[in-house]
Design a protein around this motif. Structure first.
Motif, short mmCIF file in Angstrom:
data_model
loop_
_atom_site.label_atom_id
_atom_site.label_comp_id
_atom_site.label_asym_id
_atom_site.label_seq_id
_atom_site.Cartn_x
_atom_site.Cartn_y
_atom_site.Cartn_z
N LEU A 138 3.04 9.00 6.13
CA LEU A 138 4.30 9.70 6.37
C LEU A 138 4.13 11.20 6.18
CD1 LEU A 138 6.76 7.22 4.65
CD2 LEU A 138 6.54 7.65 7.10
N ILE A 139 3.43 11.60 5.13
CA ILE A 139 3.18 13.03 4.90
C ILE A 139 2.36 13.61 6.04
CG2 ILE A 139 1.95 14.66 3.40
CD1 ILE A 139 2.85 12.81 1.03
N SER A 140 1.36 12.86 6.50
CA SER A 140 0.53 13.31 7.61
C SER A 140 1.39 13.58 8.85
CB SER A 140 -0.53 12.25 7.92
OG SER A 140 -1.18 12.52 9.13
N ASP A 180 0.85 -1.20 0.00
CA ASP A 180 0.00 0.00 0.00
C ASP A 180 0.88 1.25 0.00
OD1 ASP A 180 -1.97 1.91 0.25
OD2 ASP A 180 -2.54 1.35 2.30
N ILE A 181 1.53 1.47 -1.10
CA ILE A 181 2.50 2.57 -1.20
C ILE A 181 1.82 3.92 -1.00
CG2 ILE A 181 4.14 3.70 -2.75
CD1 ILE A 181 4.58 0.83 -3.94
N ASP A 182 0.65 4.11 -1.58
CA ASP A 182 -0.06 5.38 -1.42
C ASP A 182 -0.43 5.62 0.04
OD1 ASP A 182 0.11 6.01 -4.11
OD2 ASP A 182 -1.85 5.12 -4.59
N GLY A 183 -0.93 4.57 0.72
CA GLY A 183 -1.29 4.71 2.12
C GLY A 183 -0.09 5.02 3.00
#
Length: 103
Positions: free
Chosen positions: A48-50, A40-43
């Motif tokens: 991480l961005i969050s 789940d690369i997008d998740g």
């Protein structure tokens, strides 16, 4: 390795991991970190961005993880778990009735 995550939690860092081994027992999603399937690369990226864009969330997750790690992974608890497994899987009577040679 599980120890990497325990170390991170002891250092008050939020964690992003895959739900393998004991990690789902340690990491409560959106409480002290995030769990994602390995593909789940997008998740993973969103988590991480969050964390990178919200220092308060990092701090709160880190504090919560630290509390969990300190409660579960201190020497007293580890020792008690070891005793429990030794009693469960070993014949303790052998140890008590056995003479230990002196050196």
């Amino acid at each position: 390795s599980l120890f990497v995550f325990i170390e991170a939690m002891m250092r008050k860092l939020p964690v992003v991991a895959t739900p393998t081994g004991a990690l789902p027992d340690m990491i409560q999603p959106n409480f002290n970190g995030f769990l994602h399937r390995w593909n789940d690369i997008d998740g993973i990226a969103k988590s991480l961005i969050s964390l990178l864009t919200n220092t308060e969330k990092c701090k709160v997750f880190g504090e919560r993880g630290n509390q969990i790690a300190r409660e579960r992974y201190n020497w007293d608890n580890v020792g008690m778990e070891m005793v429990k497994y030794i009693k469960r899987y070993c014949d303790v009577s052998i140890i008590h009735n056995r003479k230990i040679p002196s050196i």
